[in-house]
Design a protein around this motif. Sequence first.
Motif, PDB file in Angstrom:
ATOM      1  N   CYS A 176       0.734  -4.880   4.792  1.00  0.00           N
ATOM      2  CA  CYS A 176       0.502  -3.657   4.028  1.00  0.00           C
ATOM      3  C   CYS A 176       1.751  -3.246   3.269  1.00  0.00           C
ATOM      4  CB  CYS A 176       0.091  -2.511   4.943  1.00  0.00           C
ATOM      5  SG  CYS A 176      -1.470  -2.786   5.768  1.00  0.00           S
ATOM      6  N   CYS A 179       0.470   5.309   7.425  1.00  0.00           N
ATOM      7  CA  CYS A 179      -0.815   4.822   7.913  1.00  0.00           C
ATOM      8  C   CYS A 179      -0.714   4.360   9.371  1.00  0.00           C
ATOM      9  CB  CYS A 179      -1.289   3.657   7.049  1.00  0.00           C
ATOM     10  SG  CYS A 179      -2.884   3.018   7.575  1.00  0.00           S
ATOM     11  N   CYS A 199       0.834  -1.180   0.000  1.00  0.00           N
ATOM     12  CA  CYS A 199       0.000   0.000   0.000  1.00  0.00           C
ATOM     13  C   CYS A 199       0.880   1.244   0.000  1.00  0.00           C
ATOM     14  CB  CYS A 199      -0.884   0.000   1.239  1.00  0.00           C
ATOM     15  SG  CYS A 199      -1.827   1.510   1.426  1.00  0.00           S
ATOM     16  N   CYS A 236      -7.994  -0.701   0.584  1.00  0.00           N
ATOM     17  CA  CYS A 236      -7.318  -0.864   1.864  1.00  0.00           C
ATOM     18  C   CYS A 236      -7.509  -2.294   2.323  1.00  0.00           C
ATOM     19  CB  CYS A 236      -7.917   0.105   2.885  1.00  0.00           C
ATOM     20  SG  CYS A 236      -7.324  -0.187   4.566  1.00  0.00           S
TER      21      CYS A 236
HETATM   22  S1  SF4 Z   1      -4.350  -0.345   6.652  1.00  0.00           S
HETATM   23 FE1  SF4 Z   1      -5.079   0.074   4.617  1.00  0.00          FE
HETATM   24  S2  SF4 Z   1      -4.382   2.102   4.251  1.00  0.00           S
HETATM   25 FE2  SF4 Z   1      -3.278   1.453   6.014  1.00  0.00          FE
HETATM   26  S3  SF4 Z   1      -1.456   0.651   5.146  1.00  0.00           S
HETATM   27 FE3  SF4 Z   1      -2.787  -1.070   5.311  1.00  0.00          FE
HETATM   28  S4  SF4 Z   1      -3.766  -1.105   3.351  1.00  0.00           S
HETATM   29 FE4  SF4 Z   1      -2.836   0.819   3.481  1.00  0.00          FE
END
Ligand code: SF4
Lengths: 324, 397, 356
Positions: C298, C291, C285, C317
């Motif tokens: 992620c 985040c 991500c 997400c």
């Molecule tokens: S929780 Fe969602 S937004 Fe946050 S890093 Fe993981 S995938 Fe990305």
Amino acid sequence: MAWFVGRRLVWALFATFLVVTLTFALLAASPNPETSQAAWQAAQDGSDPEEARALVDQQHGAGDSLTTQYVSYMVSMFSLDWGQSTTYNEDVTSVIANAWVYSAITVIPATIIAVVVGFGIGLYSATHQYTTADYAATLVAFFGVSIPNFWFAIVLMLVFGELLGLTPISYDSEVPFWSLEHLSYLVLPITVLATAAVASEMRYARAEALEYVSATWTKTARAKGLSETAVTIRHVFRPATVPLVTILVADLVGIIFATAYVVEVIFGIPGLGYVSYQALVRMDTPLVLATTLIPVFVTIVANLCQDLAYTVLDPRIDYEGRSP
Amino acid sequence: MTASTDTTADRERAPTLEPIDWEVVASERDAHRARVTARSLVTAACFLGLLAAWAFDHVARASHEPFLTLATGVAFLGEDGVLTASPSHVDWLFGLTLLVGVRYALVPLWENPRLTRYYWRRIARNRLGVYSLYFLAGVFLVGLIGPLVLGDPEPQWDLGHTPPVGFGGTFAHPLGTTRNGEGILEIVVAGARVSMQVGLIATTISIGLATVVGTTAAFVGGRVDDLLMRGVDLLMTFPTLFFILFLVYIYGGNLFVLVLILAFTTWGGQARLIRSEALQRREEAYIDAARAAGGGPWYVIRRHVVPNVSNTVVTGATLLIPIVILFEAVVAFLGFGDPSVWSWGRIIADGRESLASAWWVSTIPGLVLFLTVLAFNFLGDALRDALDPRHEVNRGR
Amino acid sequence: MTDDSLLSIRDLRAQFHTDEGVVRAVDGVSFDVGRGETVCLVGESGSGKTVTAESITRLLATPPGRIVGGEIRFDGTDVTSMAEDELRTIRGSRIAHVFQNPQGSLNPVYSVGAQIGEAIRAHRRVSRRHARARAIDLLESVGIPDPAARVDDYPHEFSTGQKQRVAIAMALACDPDLLIADEPTTALDVTVQADILDLLASLQAERGMSILLVTHDLGVVARLADRVVVLYAGTVLERADVVDLFERPAHPYTRALLECLPGVDGEVEPIGGTLPSPIDPPDGCRFAPRCPHAIEECHAGGRPPPSTVGDDHVASCLGYHREYRGAIDLERHPTAEETQRVSDRPDAGIDGGGPR
Ligand code: SF4
């Protein structure tokens, strides 16, 4: 706007006046070139330089007061009574009247070529930035502005005249004025004149056009659906003419006049440069003065035209401010 | 963008939030002051030394030199005779110019190695500019040392024209000879000195004038600005070559006078440029700060305005040198130059008469002149790209 | 959306070639614009929103920019494969642009009437007189007082706000189906901003055209948008109806944005933090480094696939992904340290074409 034009006009007249005064001051405050020449000659011959100097001064009526000299100088300059040329045994004014045509036949074509070709290539280069053609044009322009014009003239003469025999080597004023043959005499001089000017205009045009190639309004124009040609001409070139015109006169005058002088001397074209050269060599002061002042007057008039062109080209012009 | 941030990063040292040891600061400041004083002393000593040497030379020579004002512009190892004195006024002036160059260009570069390296990296991106710099350094050294090694071109009347090596010539005269049997190589080397002298001296004076006028006009403003700029307008209505020839006609064409004439006729454009640059700088905060701190106008101009237009000045100077060199060559070519000096222009003119039979006389010196001018133009372009962040706009994207 | 969308973008990719390397300014962006609807592209500067907007009619400067993949369909036809000439018939006539900087978007040497006329005559065979008359009408419709007198004035005689009105008039010259407005109010005074937004809203109501509005200003979004596309580092993080987005933001990034707002009005900028390198984007991500909910998964693999979180509402997400639903608790309040990570001020933004 009338006010602006009027002011430029007054400045042009004032500048003319100042320039003529300046030449007087330079002549008055300096050893007379003829006297210093005489002194130099005397020194080389081993005779007394002071004696020679006094002799020459005497012949030129250096007795009058400076103010009297100045007034009579200014009066005769502005009444176009520019004296007698010893070189040509003629009135200076008629020498000039005979000579200017020969300058015009090389200078005018060269100027036109410089503007058309120079701007054309510059615009193409700017709209095709980072292409091979752009790099090549830029490189050629560097050569064009760097090549010493007198040497270039000689090399052209050597190659096309002596080696290849394609063109006549020196000018012949007996050739009929309106003839193809005459043109063959003018090809090399015009080439030399135009080379530096084309290169210089190309560089300016490219630099100015580049400013507008990435302007938002060119993007707007493209977004409107205009063709690339229309965008280039209407939205890149047209706004670029405003800054271009402001450098055009000074640049062209600087390059073309200087080159014309040398070219006329080398090829023997009896234009103003050639006449000036003869006058300098023969210590013909009235003619030297005239041939120095005429380019200045031409420049002043050209600058005036430039200011007028500017009022037409740029709707944003601020008539109150100093020249841009 | 990158340019300006990097520069400030280079200038600013040390992170901001460290505890300040005032004693260290004070001692560093003292050391810095001592360095500055020492430097000014050395500088002054150098200039005074040069002046003294010149004065001595002047006095020593005055007794047997009836035409001192006319008899100038001769190289160090001239032939004997009334008019050949060594060294000439031009040589002295050249020495002064080099001293100025060392003091105001090399010393600051030496003292700021990080900045120097930074600029060098930027210049080095333009390969043509770098090659040009090497070439010009070569021409400079040849002009400086060459005449001492090779001596002046000596005529060998019985020799006449001989072609260069490869065209039937011999290594005695690798680039051939003139009609009088003078070696072209020696002439080209002697001409290199003349061109470098004229180019560097006249440009230094010209740029100095332009800087003084430009910054004064911008900084004082008002009437003074109007007057100075009108003067520049007026100066620039004279087509330069005609003005130069007119002045040469009046004052004569010996090299010393010619250098002054060239300097005086070419400063207008640069003055305008520096003025507009200084006008932009004037609005910036540090100038106000300097003023508020009680700096007089001259102090502020010298310490704050001039250094900040130095990029414009450096580029302008580099591009002015080839113009000046060309003007000198044209004057010499037309035959109004100093007859005792081997200028490239003069030899090109000499060769015209025998163009068909001895092409090398005109073409070889002309080619060297061409390459020198070209190299200065390439270098100037590289410097502009490297020093002027505004030109960056056209490169980045 | 379905086939009846006016504009449909699928997996758009655009790159810039720079000295530092290839910048992947847009890296797989998909969204639709329906007829008569206003869609907002929201993102920080460098998120790729302008590049996306300019890719549609290929206004992107090429070189250095290049569209390397994806599909753009306008009214059912694929514009990515269109020849330049063909595309030109659409530019200005069916898809019009308004740019951020009204000072620069008008050519200073032509009168505004001439520039509007030029837009008309590029697509319609009409006389100059006719074009001028139409220009006056257009100026009137965008609220320039006394248009008949002002049509021959030059751009410098107009205020900044009026210039933007002229630019809008120029865009409307051929009754476009889609108006792409790139930060149309950013360069304007706050009071003028509201006027221009009202103008756009009323023009849309009158003409029934679609608007694609590029902005970094959530206030603008709240005012005009029907639907919103949130861009981050060249990718779409969330797509939603405007009410859903503000009421039920799904993506942690969108939530952070909305939490940063002092009221409803505000800008995206305050969230801070650094955008990931557009040259060598991180795995997983793109928002993970900032985040507060990020877990190990992620940071690895491909980008999180879009998950449906509501009616016409998707978020990319892992928190909404079947496999990780347990691992990530998006409703958990982030700790102070985690919040800190998000709101660290950036030391270097990447200006990829946002507000300049
Ligand atoms: S929780 Fe969602 S937004 Fe946050 S890093 Fe993981 S995938 Fe990305």
